[in-house]
Design a protein around this motif. Structure first.
Motif, PDB file in Angstrom:
ATOM      1  N   TRP B  34       0.855  -1.188   0.000  1.00  0.00           N
ATOM      2  CA  TRP B  34       0.000   0.000   0.000  1.00  0.00           C
ATOM      3  C   TRP B  34       0.890   1.236   0.000  1.00  0.00           C
ATOM      4  O   TRP B  34       1.765   1.391   0.849  1.00  0.00           O
ATOM      5  N   TYR B  35       0.628   2.118  -0.975  1.00  0.00           N
ATOM      6  CA  TYR B  35       1.303   3.406  -1.076  1.00  0.00           C
ATOM      7  C   TYR B  35       0.249   4.511  -1.005  1.00  0.00           C
ATOM      8  O   TYR B  35      -0.908   4.313  -1.360  1.00  0.00           O
ATOM      9  N   ARG B  36       0.695   5.687  -0.587  1.00  0.00           N
ATOM     10  CA  ARG B  36      -0.134   6.877  -0.731  1.00  0.00           C
ATOM     11  C   ARG B  36       0.602   7.887  -1.606  1.00  0.00           C
ATOM     12  O   ARG B  36       1.832   7.969  -1.577  1.00  0.00           O
ATOM     13  N   GLN B  37      -0.166   8.608  -2.413  1.00  0.00           N
ATOM     14  CA  GLN B  37       0.406   9.601  -3.312  1.00  0.00           C
ATOM     15  C   GLN B  37      -0.120  10.970  -2.966  1.00  0.00           C
ATOM     16  O   GLN B  37      -1.328  11.201  -2.946  1.00  0.00           O
ATOM     17  N   ASP B  38       0.806  11.892  -2.706  1.00  0.00           N
ATOM     18  CA  ASP B  38       0.466  13.255  -2.338  1.00  0.00           C
ATOM     19  C   ASP B  38       1.339  14.226  -3.123  1.00  0.00           C
ATOM     20  O   ASP B  38       2.534  13.954  -3.316  1.00  0.00           O
ATOM     21  N   TYR B  64      -2.172   3.825  10.397  1.00  0.00           N
ATOM     22  CA  TYR B  64      -2.663   2.807   9.472  1.00  0.00           C
ATOM     23  C   TYR B  64      -2.369   1.415  10.015  1.00  0.00           C
ATOM     24  O   TYR B  64      -1.334   1.196  10.643  1.00  0.00           O
ATOM     25  N   GLN B  85      -4.860  12.348   6.262  1.00  0.00           N
ATOM     26  CA  GLN B  85      -4.909  11.091   5.528  1.00  0.00           C
ATOM     27  C   GLN B  85      -5.707  11.212   4.221  1.00  0.00           C
ATOM     28  O   GLN B  85      -5.876  10.216   3.509  1.00  0.00           O
ATOM     29  N   SER B  87      -5.868  11.559   0.613  1.00  0.00           N
ATOM     30  CA  SER B  87      -4.807  11.177  -0.311  1.00  0.00           C
ATOM     31  C   SER B  87      -5.379  10.245  -1.376  1.00  0.00           C
ATOM     32  O   SER B  87      -6.544   9.865  -1.333  1.00  0.00           O
ATOM     33  N   TYR B  89      -4.662   6.487  -2.634  1.00  0.00           N
ATOM     34  CA  TYR B  89      -3.999   5.289  -2.149  1.00  0.00           C
ATOM     35  C   TYR B  89      -3.893   4.274  -3.281  1.00  0.00           C
ATOM     36  O   TYR B  89      -4.867   3.986  -3.975  1.00  0.00           O
ATOM     37  N   ARG B 110      -9.268   7.162  -4.114  1.00  0.00           N
ATOM     38  CA  ARG B 110      -9.172   8.553  -3.663  1.00  0.00           C
ATOM     39  C   ARG B 110      -9.992   8.730  -2.400  1.00  0.00           C
ATOM     40  O   ARG B 110     -11.211   8.519  -2.421  1.00  0.00           O
TER      41      ARG B 110
END
Lengths: 114, 114
Positions: B34-38, B64, B85, B87, B89, B110
């Motif tokens: 799992w990644y988050r992109q910001d 998380y 949070q 973001s 994902y 999203r």
């Protein structure tokens, strides 16, 4: 700890001109290096990778990347840019002597101008 | 395209509520991420799994939790969502970086926390 830097937030290139997107990395061991591309509202797609062997790696859509160990760089290149190459490009590194985590850079937005 | 499905694709929730994002794969790959992109941060690893019930923390794991009870499913839970949070994902899968050196990404989820 492993890390990767993309020094340019955005790169603008005229269509037909060569393009370069820069990436430098830091790892304690031997690096696996990757480039991924992201088109709007999509997930990332794999472009190419360097593991060992030739320093010039060829990938999808005519892209290539040059591994330079002394400069700890892995720049993405293409001889002749297309408007359709406009996207967000991510460099990533994996330290093969550590666990299975790929660390990504912050991304470089590539604009190809018609 | 690799068989990766993320759900929900879009979610709006309020601060303090629990949220679970699901990643489902049909490729039988061992590794899931799992990644988050910001904006300005690129992709940051939250958690990853190297097998059923085997997980480890990434760069930004605080707030998380994850679970993997079956090979095909990797759940990301925000126990009490906060505005930070908000973001996009992304789930990714891999046969193993030493094997193919490639991640396959889902289309993203999203999340907006009000």
């Amino acid at each position: 700890a492993q890390s990767v830097a993309q020094p340019e937030d955005q790169v603008n290139v005229a269509e037909g001109n060569p393009l370069t997107v820069k990436c430098t990395y830091s790892v304690s061991g031997n690096p696996y290096l990757f480039w991924y591309v992201q088109y709007p509202n999509r997930g990332l797609q794999f472009l190419l990778k360097y593991i060992t062997g030739d320093n010039l790696v060829k990938g999808s859509y005519g892209f290539e990347a040059e591994f330079n160990k002394s400069q700890t760089s892995f720049h993405l290149k293409k001889p002749s840019a297309l408007v359709s190459d406009s996207a967000l490009y991510f460099c990533a590194v994996w330290d093969m002597n550590r666990d299975d985590k790929i660390i990504f850079g912050k991304g470089t937005r590539l604009h190809i101008l018609p | 395209d690799a068989g990766i499905t993320q759900s929900p694709r879009h979610k709006v929730t309020e601060t303090g509520t629990p949220v679970t994002l699901r990643c489902h794969q049909t490729e039988n790959h061992r590794y899931m991420y799992w990644y988050r992109q910001d904006p300005g941060h690129g992709l940051r690893l939250i958690h990853y799994s190297y097998g059923v019930k085997d997980t480890d923390k990434g760069e930004v794991s605080d707030g998380y939790s994850v679970s993997r009870s079956k090979t095909e499913d990797f759940l990301l839970t925000l126990e009490s969502a906060t505005s930070s949070q908000t973001s996009v994902y992304f789930c990714a899968i891999s046969e193993g970086l030493a094997n193919t050196g490639e991640l396959f990404f889902g289309e993203g989820s999203r999340l907006t926390v009000l």
